[in-house]
Design an enzyme around this catalytic site. Structure first.
Site, PDB file in Angstrom:
ATOM      1  N   CYS A  82     -17.108   7.095 -25.691  1.00 14.96           N
ATOM      2  CA  CYS A  82     -18.310   7.976 -25.666  1.00 14.96           C
ATOM      3  C   CYS A  82     -18.933   8.005 -24.355  1.00 14.96           C
ATOM      4  O   CYS A  82     -19.935   7.282 -23.805  1.00 14.96           O
ATOM      5  CB  CYS A  82     -19.531   7.123 -26.710  1.00 14.96           C
ATOM      6  SG  CYS A  82     -21.034   8.248 -26.824  1.00 14.96           S
ATOM      7  N   GLU A  99       4.032  -7.105   0.885  1.00 15.46           N
ATOM      8  CA  GLU A  99       3.512  -7.202  -0.551  1.00 15.46           C
ATOM      9  C   GLU A  99       3.201  -5.949  -1.352  1.00 15.46           C
ATOM     10  O   GLU A  99       2.131  -5.242  -1.396  1.00 15.46           O
ATOM     11  CB  GLU A  99       1.891  -7.673  -0.268  1.00 15.46           C
ATOM     12  CG  GLU A  99       1.806  -9.100   0.806  1.00 15.46           C
ATOM     13  CD  GLU A  99       0.603  -9.255   1.113  1.00 15.46           C
ATOM     14  OE1 GLU A  99      -0.407  -8.727   0.614  1.00 15.46           O
ATOM     15  OE2 GLU A  99       0.381 -10.340   1.887  1.00 15.46           O
ATOM     16  N   PRO A 100       4.487  -5.319  -1.587  1.00 20.41           N
ATOM     17  CA  PRO A 100       4.297  -3.931  -2.456  1.00 20.41           C
ATOM     18  C   PRO A 100       3.788  -4.314  -3.756  1.00 20.41           C
ATOM     19  O   PRO A 100       4.089  -5.387  -4.397  1.00 20.41           O
ATOM     20  CB  PRO A 100       5.908  -3.517  -2.334  1.00 20.41           C
ATOM     21  CG  PRO A 100       6.563  -4.688  -2.322  1.00 20.41           C
ATOM     22  CD  PRO A 100       5.792  -5.632  -1.445  1.00 20.41           C
ATOM     23  N   TYR A 155     -11.140   6.928 -10.051  1.00 23.50           N
ATOM     24  CA  TYR A 155     -10.673   7.652  -8.743  1.00 23.50           C
ATOM     25  C   TYR A 155     -10.542   8.955  -8.669  1.00 23.50           C
ATOM     26  O   TYR A 155     -10.277   9.673  -7.726  1.00 23.50           O
ATOM     27  CB  TYR A 155      -9.389   6.816  -8.324  1.00 23.50           C
ATOM     28  CG  TYR A 155      -9.368   5.299  -8.191  1.00 23.50           C
ATOM     29  CD1 TYR A 155     -10.229   4.664  -7.310  1.00 23.50           C
ATOM     30  CD2 TYR A 155      -8.218   4.584  -8.855  1.00 23.50           C
ATOM     31  CE1 TYR A 155     -10.251   3.258  -7.386  1.00 23.50           C
ATOM     32  CE2 TYR A 155      -8.195   3.088  -8.923  1.00 23.50           C
ATOM     33  CZ  TYR A 155      -9.185   2.696  -7.983  1.00 23.50           C
ATOM     34  OH  TYR A 155      -9.191   1.265  -8.053  1.00 23.50           O
ATOM     35  N   ARG A 211      -7.616   4.974 -14.168  1.00 23.74           N
ATOM     36  CA  ARG A 211      -7.796   5.481 -13.055  1.00 23.74           C
ATOM     37  C   ARG A 211      -8.280   6.981 -12.754  1.00 23.74           C
ATOM     38  O   ARG A 211      -8.933   7.291 -11.675  1.00 23.74           O
ATOM     39  CB  ARG A 211      -6.230   5.511 -12.506  1.00 23.74           C
ATOM     40  CG  ARG A 211      -5.458   4.218 -12.101  1.00 23.74           C
ATOM     41  CD  ARG A 211      -4.294   4.386 -11.504  1.00 23.74           C
ATOM     42  NE  ARG A 211      -4.216   4.989 -10.143  1.00 23.74           N
ATOM     43  CZ  ARG A 211      -3.868   6.044  -9.663  1.00 23.74           C
ATOM     44  NH1 ARG A 211      -3.612   6.987 -10.337  1.00 23.74           N
ATOM     45  NH2 ARG A 211      -4.075   6.415  -8.493  1.00 23.74           N
ATOM     46  N   GLY A 253       0.731  -1.336  -0.015  1.00 24.07           N
ATOM     47  CA  GLY A 253       0.073  -0.132   0.359  1.00 24.07           C
ATOM     48  C   GLY A 253       0.917   1.257   0.026  1.00 24.07           C
ATOM     49  O   GLY A 253       0.286   2.459   0.063  1.00 24.07           O
TER      50      GLY A 253
END
Length: 429
Positions: free
Chosen positions: A357, A284-285, A327, A323, A247
Site C-alpha cells: 500500500c 572489499e567487493p 534508488y 532498490r 564498489g
C-alpha cells in the site's frame, strides 16, 4: 518483449524458450518453492571472484567479501571456502560470518557507528582489523581494547573527496558523506592512533562508493591514498596493508563497468610505479561478486489498464526488492517462458508494481511485456542489495532463497511463515 540477450551473467539464459539458471529451469523452482523466490547461480559468483583473483595473481592480496550485499549463510559459506575474508558493518554480521565457517582473523569491521558491545565482541573473536571512521571512534576503541588487555588492530578509513559518479545515496567518498576521516586530517589522526596504548596501526583504508562504472575515480583515489601513505610513513608510522575498498559496478541496463581483472592491472601498475607494489593489499567487493548471480521470480497477479498507465501487478514488492523504491534503480524484467501468453494478448507498456500500500512500491517503469495473470517474470541482477535489504512491511513473509550448482538446486532459506514475522512480539497484559 523477449530479449535476445540478458544483462549480467552468462549462467542465466534462455534454452528452448525457457529461462534457466545454470542447468535448472526457473519455472520448476517457482513451482516447487512458490513466488516470489530468489535464485542464485553459484557458478556466476565463482566466475566473478575469479576475475579478481586473476587481477591479483602473484600479489599479496586478501579479498574480503562485503557481505552487506547478500548475507545469506550459504553465500558466505561459498566465499569462505574460496579463502575470502569478510567486510562487516555490525556485530550481527560477524555472528553470521562465524556461523558460516568464516575465519575471524580475515574479518574487517567497517561502519561509522560501532558500539562498545560490538567492539568488544569483535576483539574477543579476534578479527583482523577495524576500519576506524572518526577520531572519536579511535578513543572509544582504545578504551574498550585496554579494558580487555588487548591492542586493537586498526586502519583509518580516509575520505579522499573523490566523486565516484554514482547515485548520491551510495556515494561514500565525498566531503559531504558521513564516512571516513577527512583527507586533510588523516596524518594527525594516525599520529593520535599510534600514541594510544590500546591500538595497533596496521593499515589504511578507502572506499568511495558503490555501483561505480568508470575507472577514473579509482585511479584518482589510488593517487590520493599513496600520497597519504608516503606522508604517514614519513611521520614514523608504518603502514602494513593498503585497503582500496570495493564498489565496482555491474551491468543492470547496458552499464559497462571495467572488468575486475583489467581494472586491477591498471591500479597495480600505479602502485608499482610508486614503489608500493610489494605491500599487502585488501579489497572489499560485494555487488560485483553477487549482483548478476541472482534473480527474483515473481508471478503476475493482475493486469490493470489505465488512462495514463497500464499496471502489471506482481506478487513481489518493495519489501522483497527495495532498490527501485530506494534508488530509482533499474532491474531488467523478463518472462520465464518466451512463448506468447495463452490468451493471445500482445505486448503493452506496463509499470510493474507490487501489492504494498504505497505508490513507491514499483519494480520497473515503462516495461514492454506480453503478460496475463498467472505468468511468471524474472527480475534480473537481483543478487545484491535485494534480499539483504528486505523487510516484513505489510506483514509480508520474506521469500525463499535457492542456490543452484549445475543441475542441483539447494534451498538455502525457507520461506517465512506469517507466524515467523511476529515470533518475537508479545501481547500487552
Amino acid at each position: 518483449m523477449i530479449p535476445t540477450s540478458l544483462p549480467g551473467s552468462p549462467f542465466i539464459a534462455y534454452r528452448e524458450g525457457s529461462l534457466f539458471v545454470e542447468d535448472v529451469r526457473l519455472a520448476d523452482l517457482a513451482r516447487e518453492h512458490g513466488t516470489p523466490v530468489y535464485v542464485y547461480s553459484q557458478a556466476a559468483m565463482l566466475a566473478a571472484l575469479a576475475a579478481y583473483q586473476r587481477g591479483f595473481e602473484g600479489r599479496k592480496v586478501q579479498i574480503c567479501y562485503a557481505m552487506k550485499a547478500n548475507s545469506s549463510l550459504a553465500v558466505l559459506q561459498l566465499f569462505a571456502r574460496q579463502g575470502c575474508g569478510f567486510d562487516i558493518v555490525s556485530g550481527g554480521e560477524l555472528q553470521r560470518v562465524l556461523a558460516a565457517g568464516g575465519d575471524a582473523s580475515k574479518v574487517i569491521f567497517s561502519g561509522v557507528g560501532k558500539t562498545r558491545a560490538e567492539m568488544r565482541q569483535a576483539l574477543q573473536a579476534g578479527i583482523g582489523c577495524f576500519n576506524v571512521e572518526s577520531e572519536s571512534e579511535l578513543e572509544v576503541l582504545n578504551d574498550v581494547a585496554t579494558s580487555l588487555g588487548q591492542r586493537a588492530p586498526v586502519s583509518i578509513r580516509v575520505n579522499p573527496n573523490v566523486d565516484p559518479k554514482t547515485h548520491p545515496y551510495i556515494s561514500t567518498g565525498l566531503k559531504g558523506n558521513k564516512f571516513g576521516v577527512a583527507h586533510e586530517r588523516t596524518v594527525a589522526t594516525y599520529q593520535r592512533a599510534a600514541a594510544l596504548p590500546g591500538l595497533r596501526v596496521v593499515g589504511i583504508d578507502c572506499h568511495i562508493g558503490s555501483q561505480i562504472t568508470e575507472e577514473t575515480p579509482y585511479l584518482d583515489a589510488v593517487d590520493r591514498m599513496l600520497d597519504l601513505v608516503r606522508d604517514i610513513e614519513a611521520a614514523g608510522i608504518a603502514i602494513h596493508h593498503i585497503d582500496f575498498g570495493g564498489g565496482l559496478g555491474i551491468n543492470y541496463n547496458g552499464d559497462a563497468p571495467p572488468a575486475a581483472d583489467a581494472l586491477w592491472t591498471k591500479l597495480l601498475a600505479k602502485l608499482d610505479a610508486r614503489g608500493y607494489g610489494d605491500r599487502q593489499f585488501m579489497i572489499e567487493p560485494g555487488r560485483s561478486l553477487v549482483g548478476n548471480a541472482g534473480v527474483c521470480v515473481t508471478e503476475v497477479l493482475y493486469v490493470k489498464p489505465g488512462e495514463q498507465k497500464n499496471f502489471c501487478i506482481v506478487d513481489a514488492a518493495m519489501n522483497d526488492l527495495p532498490r527501485p523504491a530506494m534508488y530509482q534503480a533499474f532491474h531488467a524484467i523478463v518472462p520465464l517462458e518466451a512463448s506468447a501468453p495463452a490468451g493471445g494478448g500482445g505486448e503493452h507498456v506496463y509499470d510493474v508494481v507490487g501489492p504494498i500500500c504505497e505508490s513507491g512500491d514499483w519494480i520497473g517503469r515503462d516495461r514492454r511485456l506480453a503478460v496475463q495473470p498467472g505468468d511468471q517474470l524474472a527480475v534480473l541482477s537481483a543478487g545484491a542489495y535485494c534480499s539483504s535489504m528486505g523487510s516484513n512491511y505489510n506483514t509480508r513473509s520474506r521469500p525463499a532463497e535457492v542456490l543452484v550448482n549445475g543441475a542441483k538446486a539447494h534451498l538455502i532459506r525457507s520461506r517465512e511463515s506469517v507466524e515467523d514475522t511476529f515470533r518475537c512480539e508479545k501481547l500487552a497484559p
